[in-house]
Write a protein that holds these residues in place. Sequence first.
Motif, PDB file in Angstrom:
ATOM      1  N   PRO A  69      27.638  47.622 -65.325  1.00  0.00           N
ATOM      2  CA  PRO A  69      26.927  46.342 -65.166  1.00  0.00           C
ATOM      3  C   PRO A  69      27.810  45.286 -64.500  1.00  0.00           C
ATOM      4  O   PRO A  69      29.004  45.198 -64.754  1.00  0.00           O
ATOM      5  CB  PRO A  69      26.598  45.941 -66.612  1.00  0.00           C
ATOM      6  N   GLU A  70      27.178  44.514 -63.612  1.00  0.00           N
ATOM      7  CA  GLU A  70      27.802  43.423 -62.864  1.00  0.00           C
ATOM      8  C   GLU A  70      28.784  43.914 -61.805  1.00  0.00           C
ATOM      9  O   GLU A  70      29.533  43.126 -61.243  1.00  0.00           O
ATOM     10  CB  GLU A  70      28.464  42.406 -63.799  1.00  0.00           C
ATOM     11  N   GLU A  71      28.775  45.215 -61.531  1.00  0.00           N
ATOM     12  CA  GLU A  71      29.486  45.731 -60.372  1.00  0.00           C
ATOM     13  C   GLU A  71      28.493  45.852 -59.218  1.00  0.00           C
ATOM     14  O   GLU A  71      27.285  45.717 -59.404  1.00  0.00           O
ATOM     15  CB  GLU A  71      30.122  47.085 -60.675  1.00  0.00           C
ATOM     16  N   THR A  72      28.998  46.116 -58.030  1.00  0.00           N
ATOM     17  CA  THR A  72      28.128  46.312 -56.876  1.00  0.00           C
ATOM     18  C   THR A  72      28.345  47.704 -56.301  1.00  0.00           C
ATOM     19  O   THR A  72      29.431  48.280 -56.423  1.00  0.00           O
ATOM     20  CB  THR A  72      28.417  45.273 -55.774  1.00  0.00           C
ATOM     21  N   LYS A 287      30.226  42.156 -51.981  1.00  0.00           N
ATOM     22  CA  LYS A 287      28.799  41.845 -51.812  1.00  0.00           C
ATOM     23  C   LYS A 287      28.586  40.427 -51.303  1.00  0.00           C
ATOM     24  O   LYS A 287      27.852  40.206 -50.349  1.00  0.00           O
ATOM     25  CB  LYS A 287      28.032  42.032 -53.127  1.00  0.00           C
ATOM     26  N   TRP A 288      29.211  39.436 -51.936  1.00  0.00           N
ATOM     27  CA  TRP A 288      28.883  38.046 -51.639  1.00  0.00           C
ATOM     28  C   TRP A 288      29.666  37.476 -50.454  1.00  0.00           C
ATOM     29  O   TRP A 288      29.257  36.469 -49.883  1.00  0.00           O
ATOM     30  CB  TRP A 288      29.057  37.192 -52.885  1.00  0.00           C
ATOM     31  N   ALA A 306      34.510  35.535 -55.813  1.00  0.00           N
ATOM     32  CA  ALA A 306      33.312  35.093 -55.098  1.00  0.00           C
ATOM     33  C   ALA A 306      32.068  35.656 -55.772  1.00  0.00           C
ATOM     34  O   ALA A 306      31.001  35.698 -55.177  1.00  0.00           O
ATOM     35  CB  ALA A 306      33.370  35.546 -53.638  1.00  0.00           C
ATOM     36  N   TYR A 307      32.211  36.093 -57.017  1.00  0.00           N
ATOM     37  CA  TYR A 307      31.105  36.696 -57.749  1.00  0.00           C
ATOM     38  C   TYR A 307      29.947  35.715 -57.849  1.00  0.00           C
ATOM     39  O   TYR A 307      30.090  34.597 -58.352  1.00  0.00           O
ATOM     40  CB  TYR A 307      31.581  37.107 -59.145  1.00  0.00           C
TER      41      TYR A 307
END
Length: 520
Positions: A69-72, A287-288, A306-307
Amino acid sequence: MYEIKQLDLLPVFVTLKRVESMNSNKHYQLTHTWNRDYLLLYFPKGSGWISINGEKTKISKREAYLCKPEETYALTLKPDIHAFLFHFNMNGELPLEAERKMVVQPEQVQRYCYQLNSMDPNDNPILALQLQIQFQKMIYSILTMKRKLSISLEDRLIEAKKYIDEHFSKNIQIEHLARMAQVSEHYFVDRFKRQFGLSPIKYLHHQRLKKAKELLITLDFKLRDIASHVGIQDEYYFSRWFKKKTGYAPSEYRLRYKRKIAVSQRNYIGQLLALDIIPYAAPLHPKWTPYYYENYRVDIPVHLSAYKINERKDSNLDTLIDLSPDIIISDRRDQLEISEKLSDQTKVLSMYYGKQTWREQLMFIAKYLDEEKKAVDWLNQFNRKVANVREQLQTKYKSTTFLFIRKFKQSLYVNCNRTMSELFYGELGLLSALGTTICDHEISLEEIDQANPDHILFMICHEQETLQDWQEVKISAEWNRLKAVKHQHVHLIPTDPWFEYSAIAHDRILDQLTEWLSSY
């Protein structure tokens, strides 16, 4: 008499939420997607790459891949692929055996995958229980399989790669690495390149260059000491090698970091790069901030979070305070929070977000850093580029209407941020289907049909709930009734760089539009 056994260790429970099965006879690419639950991926057929939190690896049917969870995660898959994606929850601590990449027994895991995909509880609690039991059996088989299987060639290649990481300053021979992998030298080079995307020699040079950059920036070592530290004994050869790799002599590269300039927002990375300045500290994420992460993560020594763009702003500001760079470029509101905590050596250049155009910001930063000539030269080049792209677009799309749509979860939104309004509709002179530049206004498929755009520029938020709903939208009658859909004039565009307001973002958008013109 009977004995009651008390269990102190509570087991880990996994609950399957959704199964996705994907077959494709075409190239398939999924950009970095935010993961809400646990995700297990298995590829019984095909080849390609998977990237989890920026760590890229070649897929294999002898492996399953775990995204937390919360990984990309991102996928680049070649034609003729078959994939299974299992979304699940976990209650309890993750077992140590559950790594990002896990060795599996292909026939056994494939049997579970096909069985789980074919099971449909359909509101039947007994079948739902059976489905969960089978999924737990599959997880158990994966977690225990590593102990039973001998080390695969892929694992031996990983060990060879780790050896390069730890011993890049030594004289590494292909012969030695091939012996570690237990294959011939020619086969080792071929398999290493296929698995990691670089030949062993290029990967070795990459690691040496990465370390050389770090030492040049962070320490006042002499060139001969840096050369020796990265495994090059001749400092003059090191200088020529470094310039060939980077375009800068080592002394020039070091001079670029003479002032340690940090930025608190991704927009300011794009402003500094237009001035040929690489920040000392900046927010990076696969990702971001994919463009900056992919192209500059080695050159930027300190990575801020940069999450979700600004989710961890407070911790970033704390890092900047501890770092004490020479200059921090930040928003006005950030300056008020950190100024009193900074040392006297650190200066803060604050931006009034929303009040300055990106051009004004660029010149403001350039003037502060005494780089006005670079800013003027860059803007002149950019203006010529705008005029050229505008001429091409106006020739083909003078009376054509466009609409930016963003999809998030179950909703569609009209998008028109400052970048789109000023560049796409302003400087390039293209027409909005709505006749106005509305931003973040929710819109229905019926309202899109009434606006009747010739082209839709469509952005999809890459998270699971949105992607799942998008599969349903694109097969709906309402969607397929739209003029732009009928004429195949729906263009999927990434949020990066369209959601960034900076010099480099605008320049990259012009490149994307030029590529788009050549395609249509």
